[in-house]
Design a protein around this motif. Structure first.
Motif, PDB file in Angstrom:
ATOM      1  N   TYR A  37       0.846  -1.195   0.000  1.00  0.00           N
ATOM      2  CA  TYR A  37       0.000   0.000   0.000  1.00  0.00           C
ATOM      3  C   TYR A  37       0.879   1.241   0.000  1.00  0.00           C
ATOM      4  O   TYR A  37       1.998   1.231   0.501  1.00  0.00           O
ATOM      5  CB  TYR A  37      -0.906   0.040   1.237  1.00  0.00           C
ATOM      6  CG  TYR A  37      -1.922  -1.063   1.261  1.00  0.00           C
ATOM      7  CD1 TYR A  37      -3.122  -0.936   0.585  1.00  0.00           C
ATOM      8  CD2 TYR A  37      -1.682  -2.239   1.962  1.00  0.00           C
ATOM      9  CE1 TYR A  37      -4.065  -1.953   0.603  1.00  0.00           C
ATOM     10  CE2 TYR A  37      -2.616  -3.259   1.988  1.00  0.00           C
ATOM     11  CZ  TYR A  37      -3.799  -3.115   1.303  1.00  0.00           C
ATOM     12  OH  TYR A  37      -4.725  -4.117   1.321  1.00  0.00           O
ATOM     13  N   THR A  38       0.344   2.326  -0.520  1.00  0.00           N
ATOM     14  CA  THR A  38       1.032   3.619  -0.477  1.00  0.00           C
ATOM     15  C   THR A  38       0.606   4.339   0.806  1.00  0.00           C
ATOM     16  O   THR A  38      -0.424   3.995   1.393  1.00  0.00           O
ATOM     17  CB  THR A  38       0.651   4.479  -1.687  1.00  0.00           C
ATOM     18  OG1 THR A  38      -0.744   4.794  -1.606  1.00  0.00           O
ATOM     19  CG2 THR A  38       0.964   3.779  -2.992  1.00  0.00           C
ATOM     20  N   VAL A  42      -3.042   4.022   2.914  1.00  0.00           N
ATOM     21  CA  VAL A  42      -3.083   3.712   4.350  1.00  0.00           C
ATOM     22  C   VAL A  42      -3.874   4.787   5.085  1.00  0.00           C
ATOM     23  O   VAL A  42      -4.753   4.483   5.896  1.00  0.00           O
ATOM     24  CB  VAL A  42      -1.654   3.593   4.923  1.00  0.00           C
ATOM     25  CG1 VAL A  42      -1.685   3.468   6.437  1.00  0.00           C
ATOM     26  CG2 VAL A  42      -0.938   2.406   4.305  1.00  0.00           C
ATOM     27  N   GLN A  43      -3.596   6.038   4.782  1.00  0.00           N
ATOM     28  CA  GLN A  43      -4.281   7.152   5.436  1.00  0.00           C
ATOM     29  C   GLN A  43      -5.782   7.163   5.117  1.00  0.00           C
ATOM     30  O   GLN A  43      -6.592   7.581   5.931  1.00  0.00           O
ATOM     31  CB  GLN A  43      -3.640   8.469   4.996  1.00  0.00           C
ATOM     32  CG  GLN A  43      -3.915   9.622   5.913  1.00  0.00           C
ATOM     33  CD  GLN A  43      -3.228   9.472   7.244  1.00  0.00           C
ATOM     34  OE1 GLN A  43      -3.776   8.862   8.137  1.00  0.00           O
ATOM     35  NE2 GLN A  43      -2.030  10.009   7.373  1.00  0.00           N
ATOM     36  N   GLN A  44      -6.148   6.693   3.927  1.00  0.00           N
ATOM     37  CA  GLN A  44      -7.559   6.638   3.521  1.00  0.00           C
ATOM     38  C   GLN A  44      -8.308   5.484   4.170  1.00  0.00           C
ATOM     39  O   GLN A  44      -9.502   5.343   3.981  1.00  0.00           O
ATOM     40  CB  GLN A  44      -7.674   6.521   1.996  1.00  0.00           C
ATOM     41  CG  GLN A  44      -7.250   7.762   1.271  1.00  0.00           C
ATOM     42  CD  GLN A  44      -7.188   7.558  -0.233  1.00  0.00           C
ATOM     43  OE1 GLN A  44      -7.235   6.442  -0.733  1.00  0.00           O
ATOM     44  NE2 GLN A  44      -7.050   8.653  -0.964  1.00  0.00           N
ATOM     45  N   ALA A  81       2.174  12.857  -1.583  1.00  0.00           N
ATOM     46  CA  ALA A  81       0.908  13.454  -1.141  1.00  0.00           C
ATOM     47  C   ALA A  81       0.672  13.252   0.347  1.00  0.00           C
ATOM     48  O   ALA A  81       0.109  14.115   1.008  1.00  0.00           O
ATOM     49  CB  ALA A  81      -0.258  12.857  -1.924  1.00  0.00           C
ATOM     50  N   THR A  82       1.098  12.127   0.877  1.00  0.00           N
ATOM     51  CA  THR A  82       0.835  11.785   2.277  1.00  0.00           C
ATOM     52  C   THR A  82       2.109  11.269   2.928  1.00  0.00           C
ATOM     53  O   THR A  82       2.883  10.547   2.307  1.00  0.00           O
ATOM     54  CB  THR A  82      -0.251  10.693   2.361  1.00  0.00           C
ATOM     55  OG1 THR A  82      -1.414  11.154   1.682  1.00  0.00           O
ATOM     56  CG2 THR A  82      -0.615  10.373   3.795  1.00  0.00           C
ATOM     57  N   ARG A  83       2.286  11.616   4.189  1.00  0.00           N
ATOM     58  CA  ARG A  83       3.445  11.184   4.965  1.00  0.00           C
ATOM     59  C   ARG A  83       2.965  10.291   6.108  1.00  0.00           C
ATOM     60  O   ARG A  83       2.042  10.642   6.825  1.00  0.00           O
ATOM     61  CB  ARG A  83       4.173  12.393   5.521  1.00  0.00           C
ATOM     62  CG  ARG A  83       5.405  12.053   6.323  1.00  0.00           C
ATOM     63  CD  ARG A  83       6.061  13.281   6.874  1.00  0.00           C
ATOM     64  NE  ARG A  83       6.422  14.163   5.768  1.00  0.00           N
ATOM     65  CZ  ARG A  83       6.806  15.418   5.919  1.00  0.00           C
ATOM     66  NH1 ARG A  83       6.888  15.942   7.113  1.00  0.00           N
ATOM     67  NH2 ARG A  83       7.116  16.154   4.878  1.00  0.00           N
ATOM     68  N   ASN A 109      -1.289   1.109  13.257  1.00  0.00           N
ATOM     69  CA  ASN A 109      -2.230   1.188  14.376  1.00  0.00           C
ATOM     70  C   ASN A 109      -3.165   2.391  14.260  1.00  0.00           C
ATOM     71  O   ASN A 109      -3.874   2.712  15.200  1.00  0.00           O
ATOM     72  CB  ASN A 109      -1.488   1.220  15.716  1.00  0.00           C
ATOM     73  CG  ASN A 109      -0.718   2.499  15.936  1.00  0.00           C
ATOM     74  OD1 ASN A 109      -0.782   3.439  15.156  1.00  0.00           O
ATOM     75  ND2 ASN A 109       0.045   2.537  17.012  1.00  0.00           N
ATOM     76  N   GLY A 110      -3.131   3.060  13.120  1.00  0.00           N
ATOM     77  CA  GLY A 110      -3.957   4.238  12.921  1.00  0.00           C
ATOM     78  C   GLY A 110      -3.200   5.533  13.106  1.00  0.00           C
ATOM     79  O   GLY A 110      -3.643   6.587  12.660  1.00  0.00           O
TER      80      GLY A 110
END
Length: 149
Positions: A37-38, A42-44, A81-83, A109-110
């Motif tokens: 996953y990117t 993961v953030q989504q 785009a996301t870190r 873990n979120g």
């Protein structure tokens, strides 16, 4: 028992044994699969809590922090785009450094990705195909959004 019934019994038994073996093989393969996953995915929320997977992208410049014990490190992986913050306890590969591609395997873990293994690119032109595709896709999406504005 007639020879015909014995033969049928052997065939049924063989099919049953092959079916059971197939179930065990599929189950073992399913448990050993590790998905990629990117950071954006993961953030989504496309990854379940405590699911074992790979995350890949670029090691964010300025994010590498080494603890005094010498083996605990924290860094961030981004896809443009996301870190995502990553914690790892172990020895990093020799070629691991900021601004370079990396893939980490572990759990999310979120809040933080806890890596059990970290892989670094092996030469200056290499990046895992999944990571390169994800980064290219993020850059294309960012360009599209800028053009729409």
């Amino acid at each position: 028992m007639s020879p015909r019934k014995k033969r049928l019994l052997w065939v049924v038994a063989a099919v049953a044994v092959l079916g059971i073996i197939s179930i065990f093989v599929v189950q073992a393969l399913r448990q050993n699969m590790v998905f990629f996953y990117t950071p954006t995915e993961v953030q989504q929320g496309k990854v379940g809590s405590q699911e074992y997977f790979r995350i890949g992208g670029m090691v964010t410049a300025g994010s590498l922090q080494r603890q005094t014990d010498g083996i605990t490190v924290a860094f961030a992986i981004d896809d443009g785009a996301t870190r995502i913050p990553v914690h790892y306890k172990g020895i990093l590969p020799d070629l691991f450094k900021e601004g370079q591609g990396a893939v980490a395997q572990g759990y999310w873990n979120g809040q933080v990705f806890t890596a059990k293994e970290v892989l670094a690119k092996h030469d200056e032109n290499y990046m895992p195909p999944e990571a390169q595709m994800a980064i290219d896709q993020q850059h294309q999406t960012a360009k599209t959004l800028k053009l729409e504005q």
